[in-house]
Design a protein around this motif. Structure first.
Motif, PDB file in Angstrom:
ATOM      1  N   ARG A  71       0.867  -1.187   0.000  1.00 59.80           N
ATOM      2  CA  ARG A  71       0.000   0.000   0.000  1.00 59.80           C
ATOM      3  C   ARG A  71       0.901   1.234   0.000  1.00 59.80           C
ATOM      4  NH1 ARG A  71      -4.502  -0.372   4.304  1.00 59.80           N
ATOM      5  NH2 ARG A  71      -5.473   1.023   2.823  1.00 59.80           N
ATOM      6  N   LYS A 104       0.069   5.011   1.462  1.00 59.70           N
ATOM      7  CA  LYS A 104      -0.326   5.224   2.852  1.00 59.70           C
ATOM      8  C   LYS A 104       0.922   5.473   3.690  1.00 59.70           C
ATOM      9  CE  LYS A 104      -2.357   2.630   6.635  1.00 59.70           C
ATOM     10  NZ  LYS A 104      -2.927   1.343   7.015  1.00 59.70           N
ATOM     11  N   SER A 124      -2.477   7.359  10.204  1.00 58.84           N
ATOM     12  CA  SER A 124      -2.111   7.142   8.805  1.00 58.84           C
ATOM     13  C   SER A 124      -2.815   8.151   7.909  1.00 58.84           C
ATOM     14  CB  SER A 124      -2.505   5.734   8.358  1.00 58.84           C
ATOM     15  OG  SER A 124      -1.802   4.776   9.093  1.00 58.84           O
ATOM     16  N   VAL A 146      -3.804   8.509   3.803  1.00 56.11           N
ATOM     17  CA  VAL A 146      -3.870   7.878   2.497  1.00 56.11           C
ATOM     18  C   VAL A 146      -3.646   8.976   1.468  1.00 56.11           C
ATOM     19  CG1 VAL A 146      -5.250   6.531   0.888  1.00 56.11           C
ATOM     20  CG2 VAL A 146      -5.421   6.097   3.355  1.00 56.11           C
TER      21      VAL A 146
END
Length: 192
Positions: free
Chosen positions: A76, A79, A188, A190
């Protein structure tokens, strides 16, 4: 300060996340050295704070700007994890940026962390002051040339790099937005 330094050095080689983070910071430092416009190398190196000292909240700090570097090497890649309520708090900073470096890690292709260290060293070869400052800051990260064998299996390929201006509606938490008693915030973002 000495205790902090000896603690870092007694832990042996850097962990994989520490290696990736240092790689991203050195990648940005290298880009800054290549793009210098009328700025001495030692002034550029002096802006790098990364893991140098625990008091430094952001990785690069100049007169009226700061840059936080995030390196991702996961499935990912868009992120990033923010460590602390002050890391992206632009309250006392005129210009704040997030630099995201997305990398692929392999066993064979790309450049290693020691390769990146040598690339930065070569850019500073003609400036004794800048080179000495870089070596001091690198030492504070916990990176040591004697551990090179531990870093030779991880090769990094830059997938993308991008700056984000941290302002207005950029997703982040500011220290003054926290309720009393809340601390050590990790979250986090994104980026996609």
């Amino acid at each position: 300060e000495w205790k902090s330094l000896f603690d870092k050095l007694s832990h042996g080689p850097l962990s994989k996340p520490q290696q990736e983070g240092l790689f991203g910071e050195l990648y940005l430092l290298k880009q800054m050295l290549l793009q210098k416009i009328g700025v001495a190398e030692n002034e550029i190196v002096d802006t790098w704070h990364g893991m140098e000292e625990e008091r430094a909240v952001r990785d690069f700090q100049g007169g009226n700007w700061v840059v936080e570097v995030k390196t991702t090497a996961t499935n990912r890649p868009q992120k990033v994890t923010i460590n602390g309520e002050r890391q992206l708090d632009d309250t006392l900073v005129e210009n704040m940026f997030l630099f995201h470096c997305s990398v692929d890690v392999s066993n064979a292709s790309g450049i290693t962390l020691p390769d990146m260290v040598e690339e930065v060293r070569s850019l500073l070869a003609h400036s004794f002051i800048a080179r000495a400052l870089f070596e001091e800051k690198l030492y504070h990260t916990g990176y040591q040339d004697k551990d090179i064998e531990h870093y030779k299996d991880s090769h990094y390929l830059i997938r993308s790099d991008k700056f984000y201006k941290v302002a207005d509606e950029f997703p982040r938490i500011r220290e003054n937005e926290l309720r009393p008693g809340v601390g050590e915030v990790h979250y986090s973002i994104v980026l996609a």
